[in-house]
Design an enzyme around this catalytic site. Sequence first.
Site, mmCIF file in Angstrom:
data_model
loop_
_atom_site.group_PDB
_atom_site.id
_atom_site.type_symbol
_atom_site.label_atom_id
_atom_site.label_comp_id
_atom_site.label_asym_id
_atom_site.label_seq_id
_atom_site.Cartn_x
_atom_site.Cartn_y
_atom_site.Cartn_z
ATOM 1 N N GLU A 311 5.722 -10.838 7.901
ATOM 2 C CA GLU A 311 4.912 -10.880 6.672
ATOM 3 C C GLU A 311 5.759 -10.504 5.461
ATOM 4 O O GLU A 311 5.370 -9.689 4.636
ATOM 5 C CB GLU A 311 3.710 -9.954 6.806
ATOM 6 C CG GLU A 311 2.841 -10.258 8.029
ATOM 7 C CD GLU A 311 1.718 -9.254 8.227
ATOM 8 O OE1 GLU A 311 1.889 -8.073 7.854
ATOM 9 O OE2 GLU A 311 0.669 -9.641 8.762
ATOM 10 N N CYS A 407 -7.211 -6.039 7.321
ATOM 11 C CA CYS A 407 -6.874 -5.229 6.157
ATOM 12 C C CYS A 407 -7.276 -5.887 4.840
ATOM 13 O O CYS A 407 -7.624 -5.206 3.874
ATOM 14 C CB CYS A 407 -5.379 -4.924 6.147
ATOM 15 S SG CYS A 407 -4.329 -6.377 6.347
#
Length: 630
Positions: A311, A407
């Site tokens: 990421e 998240c």
Amino acid sequence: MGRREIPVNRVRITDAFWSPRQRLMTDVTIPYMEKILRDEVEGAEKSNAITNFKMASGEVTGEFYGMVFQDSDVYKWLEAAAYSLQLKCDPLLEKRVDEVVDLIGRCQQADGYINTYFTVKEKENRWKNLLECHELYCAGHLIEAAVALHEAAGKDELFKIAIRFANHICEKFMHEDGMPGHQEIEIALMRLYHATKDEKYKRMAVRFLDLRGQDSEWFKRHTPTHPGTHYGGYDIDPNDAAYNQSDVPVRKQTVARGHAVRQMYMLTAMADAAGETGDNEMIAACVKMFENITQKQMYITGAIGSTPIHESFTADYDLPSDRCYGETCASVAMVFFAHNMLSIKPDGKYADLMALELFNAALSGMQLDGKRFFYVNPLTVDMRVSGKAAGYEHALPQRPAWHACACCPPNLARLIASLGKYLFTEDESTLFSHLPIGCEADTKFGKISVESKYPWEGYAKYDFSDKASFTLAVHVPCFAENFTVRINGQKEEFPIENSYAHIQRQWQSGDSAEITFDMPIQRMHANPRVRDAAGKVAVKRGPIVYCVESADHEGDLSALILPENAEIRISENSAFDGMIDLTAEGKAQKIPDQLYSPRLSCAPALIRLIPYFAWGNREKGDMRVWIREH
């Protein structure tokens, strides 16, 4: 440095664009998220987050489920709920918030520690694996939720719990080495410092920042291996210090690298701490990092993070559209960072970044109905490969109802619900208006209301209720070629400094300041080093980036050509109520039978462009931001 935001409970959004989205938060999204956390939404990814707390409290028995940081979903939901309670009286939500806070309190250990994973599953391994286990990350989100409930909703039970936990963290880490594997606690400790004025929380935040990069092999030496234990899919290489930015001391960092959200959370805390301490070396590092990210590693939508591998950022100008990661959390964190930089120095480039993220990369993370969410925000979707082919599995063509790693949805919810605190900062003599968003604000200079037509029109009007002498500094957006100020209807000239028009006067009750600026339709071109965008054009109007979608076109979107001389105009009708679409007379390459052809054959084609944040709300199909220009 004497310049702070106006607290969220002193600003009420009354904006035609954002008020409906805040109502969506209070009425739909936040209640929906609570049901998700309680596993009451059929067909959605399992959460088990509330059940994990029930197990940690001894209320039920069972096996911990989810990511090692699953607790943080509950904390971010609580923070969003705190802002919701400030926006709207909701006794039922308040009761449920109190119940969750009470449950969290029952999980707190005698020394102040709270973490359901370690309480339920590995009591003996508390604080032993800071790289992978996210204990400080979860603690940070608990503290942020507590501060929000304290400041926005006037509720202090979680605040007391958080102070006990923060004191435990300070006692443990103030005099021994320890770095968070995922930065977040630094942001939270600074927020707790602002709320309590207790210097030890600021010192602890700065210590966590100072330790980072002093020993690039610290995690390598301090990460134990636990055979058979897999931390919720989060195995991290302790040899890769750049992944969590622990390879270089924070004041020496100049290039964004590693995990994008970690990077931005670290910079958010650095900007806050540096602004409070006057640490010019840390401020200089923040400025350099801002320039590197926004000028070399950011997509035109504001998205950051070029690859699903960790990421992460990759390299300057490596910005592939179809494999873009662009995590929603990273764009939310960009708003946090820019906001804290504005507290150091009101510079229009930070306000422009907030607008870019809010109206594009962050907002695209949520369906218009508030019930489906993107984790990843690509700039090109091709149904033949997106979400399917190797290397493209992350780039989904539709927003899921929830995610195993969830998240992003509550992060976006807490941002939108707390939008009021991002509009202004004030010092002893000046009120800085960073975003022309409709609101009512109780400032240190008196009550001010703002009427706005942004982002569809360049107009905002400031009405003053009280007599006071001060400077209203209004941000002039970067795209505005013409900008006009009228005081009580009369045009006046004022100095521009760092893209803010400084209007200094003795304001009287009933005075008004009208701000108008043009909203040109802009053809945007990337630096040619951005390989994927070479020979292509993107379209922007005001802060809104536009895209094309299959729902409005026949055939392949890659065949569309928007010639350099084609007029782009506002459409007479829109695909979505209350929005502005654009159209242009373009061309579409005819698809030949053979794979390669010596001639390019085209036919006229009407090109419709919709706001990027609204894509994916109709039938499933392709999408792209960059369009061929020749």
